[in-house]
Design an enzyme around this catalytic site. Structure first.
Site: not given
Ligand code: UT7
Length: 332
Positions: A116, A256, A286
């Site tokens: 990520c 994020h 995500n």
């Protein structure tokens, strides 16, 4: 001579057409819309389900968009960096494939695997090649096809992830716009809590690894959540302090998109009001390396020249970090 910084001068993004909603997931695993929405903030994700299409194909769309917007040809790209953990093949790199598909004949290219945090790692790396004067045009992509490594019988993970991402063009700037500062961290001991068990050199693919469903994302959500909240808030407040930025001087937080609760916690520690906290997690979930450029692409029209953006992330590795970026143009 004034200092050269790496400014973002164009942006592209891409998400696949197909939507996977919470209602769809209710039919696949034991979950419900209320649980997913209240625990994560996610309503739907996009899935690339076209046979023969992979991560590079999404990146190609975004790179072509930014080239069009900037009015330049692919042959002008000096370097292309691709942040991803779901490249088309184990090797060669996804970046090599993207360059071939867009016709970036004069570029060299490589992948950055930091889950990520991949886009921030790649952005800082790309910025250095601009700052040194080595390159004039660097493209930084962040994309993942998470649906390729998600177990759609595991309710702990399948509700979270989606496919998509974005790409930015970096060019030299002598007025201080672009990447101003970066704090990037890693701690490999965190691999215990978030990883893919098989498929690497530790456990190459076998019938047994496939039967044991070890080629999918494994996550101990609660533990990752704990590390994500404290570490993302820490680096974000640290980057504000060392650049003497108060909450009123921060234009937007781009964090994020893993969990709305983690983003809210980070924003609270930064003393930011909700209107400065950008989110699209409800629409895309995500997308791992994709969330930050996708968020930037989605909200590009809000940004004015001189806006102070704080980018922040936390993910597998563990990896985490924050970048302070001064936006370089009035977006239309
Ligand atoms: O992007 C990379 C970094 N990743 C992250 O930042 C993710 C960090 N972690 C998270 O976002 C959260 O931990 C999750 C969203 C993954 C899970 O939320 P949570 O509040 O930590 O839930 P939990 O795992 O502690 O589970 C709570 C309960 C459990 O039931 P019991 O044991 O309390 O009876 C789970 O079995 O919720 C249950 N549960 C579910 N229920 C309905 C777990 N997943 C689901 C589900 N639907 N999908």
């Amino acid at each position: 001579m004034s200092k050269i910084t790496a400014a973002i001068t164009a942006i592209g993004g891409y998400v696949p057409e197909k939507r996977l909603t919470n209602a769809d997931l209710e039919k696949m695993v034991d979950t419900n819309d209320e649980w997913i929405t209240s625990r994560t903030g996610i309503k739907e994700r996009r899935i690339l389900d076209i046979p023969g299409k992979a991560t590079s194909d999404m990146a190609v769309e975004a790179v072509n968009e930014l080239l069009r917007k900037r009015g330049i040809g692919a042959d002008e790209i000096d370097l292309l960096i691709m942040a991803t953990i779901t490249g088309d093949l184990v090797f060669p790199s996804c970046a090599n494939i993207v360059c071939d598909k867009v016709g970036a004949k004069n570029a060299w290219s490589f992948d950055v695997a930091a889950a990520c945090s991949g886009f921030l790692y790649a952005l800082e790396t790309g910025a250095k090649f601009i700052e040194t004067g080595k390159h004039k045009k660097v493209v930084v992509c962040g994309f993942d096809k998470m649906s390729a490594i998600i177990d759609y019988t595991d309710r702990n993970t399948c509700i979270i992830f989606g496919d998509g991402g974005g790409a930015v063009l970096l060019e030299p700037n002598e007025e201080g716009y672009g990447v101003v500062d970066a704090i990037l961290k890693s701690d490999g001991s965190g691999r215990e809590y978030l990883h893919q068990k098989a498929g690497g050199s530790l456990k190459p693919p076998t019938h047994e690894t496939i039967d044991a469903r070890e080629h999918y994302v494994y996550q101990e959500g609660k533990t990752v959540f704990k590390f994500a909240t404290t570490n993302m808030a820490d680096v974000s407040t640290q980057i504000m302090e060392r650049n003497h930025l108060g909450a009123d001087q921060v234009s937007y937080l781009l964090a994020h998109q893993a969990n709305k609760r983690i983003i809210d916690y980070t924003a609270e520690k930064m003393h930011l009001p909700s209107e400065k906290v950008l989110m699209n997690i409800e629409r895309y979930g995500n997308t791992t390396s994709g969330t930050l450029p996708l968020l930037m692409w989605d909200f590009e029209k809000l940004f004015k020249k001189g806006d102070n953006l704080i980018l922040a992330t936390f993910g597998g590795g563990f990896t985490w970090g924050s970048i302070y970026l001064k936006w370089a143009y009035d977006s239309k």
